[in-house]
Write a protein that holds these residues in place. Structure first.
Motif, PDB file in Angstrom:
ATOM      1  N   GLY A  92       0.816  -1.207   0.000  1.00  0.00           N
ATOM      2  CA  GLY A  92       0.000   0.000   0.000  1.00  0.00           C
ATOM      3  C   GLY A  92       0.847   1.252   0.000  1.00  0.00           C
ATOM      4  N   PHE A  93       0.207   2.355  -0.372  1.00  0.00           N
ATOM      5  CA  PHE A  93       0.854   3.664  -0.373  1.00  0.00           C
ATOM      6  C   PHE A  93      -0.028   4.643   0.392  1.00  0.00           C
ATOM      7  CE2 PHE A  93       2.400   1.738  -4.372  1.00  0.00           C
ATOM      8  CZ  PHE A  93       3.768   1.795  -4.124  1.00  0.00           C
ATOM      9  N   GLN A 117       6.753   1.303 -12.653  1.00  0.00           N
ATOM     10  CA  GLN A 117       6.262   0.305 -13.597  1.00  0.00           C
ATOM     11  C   GLN A 117       5.024  -0.429 -13.076  1.00  0.00           C
ATOM     12  OE1 GLN A 117       9.615  -2.254 -14.390  1.00  0.00           O
ATOM     13  NE2 GLN A 117      10.772  -0.643 -15.413  1.00  0.00           N
ATOM     14  N   GLY A 118       4.513   0.008 -11.931  1.00  0.00           N
ATOM     15  CA  GLY A 118       3.384  -0.689 -11.329  1.00  0.00           C
ATOM     16  C   GLY A 118       2.231   0.244 -11.020  1.00  0.00           C
ATOM     17  N   GLN A 162       2.963  -8.172  -5.184  1.00  0.00           N
ATOM     18  CA  GLN A 162       3.964  -8.318  -6.234  1.00  0.00           C
ATOM     19  C   GLN A 162       4.190  -7.020  -7.004  1.00  0.00           C
ATOM     20  OE1 GLN A 162       1.330 -10.768  -6.019  1.00  0.00           O
ATOM     21  NE2 GLN A 162       2.745 -11.812  -4.632  1.00  0.00           N
ATOM     22  N   ASP A 163       3.570  -5.944  -6.550  1.00  0.00           N
ATOM     23  CA  ASP A 163       3.701  -4.685  -7.278  1.00  0.00           C
ATOM     24  C   ASP A 163       5.155  -4.211  -7.277  1.00  0.00           C
ATOM     25  OD1 ASP A 163       2.159  -2.242  -8.458  1.00  0.00           O
ATOM     26  OD2 ASP A 163       3.577  -1.403  -7.005  1.00  0.00           O
ATOM     27  N   GLN A 164       5.701  -3.946  -8.454  1.00  0.00           N
ATOM     28  CA  GLN A 164       7.104  -3.587  -8.582  1.00  0.00           C
ATOM     29  C   GLN A 164       7.440  -2.281  -7.882  1.00  0.00           C
ATOM     30  OE1 GLN A 164       8.889  -4.271 -12.595  1.00  0.00           O
ATOM     31  NE2 GLN A 164       6.825  -4.907 -13.179  1.00  0.00           N
ATOM     32  N   ASP A 165       6.513  -1.327  -7.917  1.00  0.00           N
ATOM     33  CA  ASP A 165       6.789  -0.027  -7.308  1.00  0.00           C
ATOM     34  C   ASP A 165       6.852  -0.136  -5.787  1.00  0.00           C
ATOM     35  OD1 ASP A 165       6.722   0.891  -9.870  1.00  0.00           O
ATOM     36  OD2 ASP A 165       4.697   1.736  -9.733  1.00  0.00           O
ATOM     37  N   LEU A 172      10.221   0.534  -3.431  1.00  0.00           N
ATOM     38  CA  LEU A 172      10.220   1.516  -2.345  1.00  0.00           C
ATOM     39  C   LEU A 172      10.497   0.851  -1.014  1.00  0.00           C
ATOM     40  CD1 LEU A 172       9.683   4.625  -2.309  1.00  0.00           C
ATOM     41  CD2 LEU A 172       7.461   4.079  -1.337  1.00  0.00           C
ATOM     42  N   LYS A 173       9.916  -0.324  -0.804  1.00  0.00           N
ATOM     43  CA  LYS A 173      10.134  -1.094   0.412  1.00  0.00           C
ATOM     44  C   LYS A 173      11.622  -1.442   0.588  1.00  0.00           C
ATOM     45  CE  LYS A 173       8.789  -5.670   2.243  1.00  0.00           C
ATOM     46  NZ  LYS A 173       7.940  -6.858   1.961  1.00  0.00           N
TER      47      LYS A 173
END
Length: 278
Positions: A209-210, A237-238, A264-267, A271-272
């Motif tokens: 999450g963001f 890219q996500g 599985q989100d690349q962004d 960031l993580k």
């Protein structure tokens, strides 16, 4: 005397004096083809120029942070969460928004903050040139926010901030950056106006999450400064690619919700990996 013969001047119509319809259509088609080839190239060149300026701003911010740490026994610059009894923040304690928040445009909020002695009146370092939609009271001074896992020398009640991501350490001094090396730990990035308010970019590490959204300006690219002083751009890219950027569109707007993110989100994974280490 022989009578002179008068002749009427003859006029010849040049068949090449005008284009035929077919010729015009061919020219138009050629222009359209050239435009289709050149316009994307021009757009890419414009994006590269904006990214270069954004990176330059981040580099100046990184230099200011380094000067602060050198002067204050390796303490990282204090973060700037909104609310709570926090002091010594790197930027204005008041938040920005799409409407008429004074901190949107008042330079005094940035001439008295912790970084002010190292930035002076070069307030453009706080701004992403791709953030070009003004608030109701004018162009905002700040687009950047600080990594929520970097608390630095922030003073006040920090328990909630420290425990926000259980199992993930926060960083207060340069010496804390061991498992996550300074060259991997980001400090400043541009935050989208989708969530921008304070100078603290809230990071969610245990579940995807963001809660605060990194910006996707200038071609879905964000520019980062890192704890070792270097800067780099990163292309999303996500889930972050599709975050809206329009006047008064925020995560509380009708018709919009928080950004949907998978494990599985690349962004989120990128960031993580650059925010902390478990």
């Amino acid at each position: 005397m022989k009578e002179s013969t008068r002749r009427c001047p003859s006029y010849r119509v040049d068949r090449w004096a005008a284009f035929t319809l077919i010729e015009l259509l061919v020219v138009i088609a050629i222009i359209a083809i050239l435009a289709a080839i050149l316009l994307p190239a021009l757009a890419r060149a414009k994006n590269r120029a904006i990214i270069a300026q954004c990176l330059s701003n981040k580099r100046q911010a990184a230099i200011a942070c380094s000067m602060y740490s050198n002067e204050f026994d390796d303490w990282l610059v204090p973060n700037a969460p909104l609310g709570g009894a926090y002091v010594n923040a790197w930027c204005a304690s008041a938040g920005e928004n799409w409407t008429v928040a004074p901190a949107n445009v008042d330079p005094n909020y940035y001439l008295t903050n912790t970084l002010a002695p190292y930035v002076g009146n070069q307030l453009q370092i706080y701004k992403c040139p791709g953030d070009n939609i003004p608030s109701d009271n004018g162009d905002r001074i700040r687009s950047i926010s600080m990594d929520g896992m970097m608390l630095g020398g922030l003073s006040g009640s920090l328990t909630a901030l420290i425990n926000y991501n259980p199992g993930w350490p926060v960083f207060r001094k340069l010496n804390d950056l061991k498992a996550l090396r300074p060259s991997e730990a980001w400090v400043f990035a541009d935050e989208s106006m989708y969530t921008l308010n304070d100078g603290y970019l809230q990071i969610q590490l245990n579940t995807p999450g963001f809660p605060d959204v990194p910006a996707n300006y200038h071609g879905a690219v964000n520019c980062f400064s890192f704890a070792d002083g270097h800067v780099e751009s990163h292309k999303w890219q996500g889930a972050l690619v599709g975050v809206p950027y329009a006047k008064n569109v925020t995560w509380t707007s009708p018709g919009y919700s928080a950004v949907a993110v998978s494990a599985q989100d690349q962004d989120w994974l990128w960031l993580k990996a650059h925010s902390s280490v478990k």
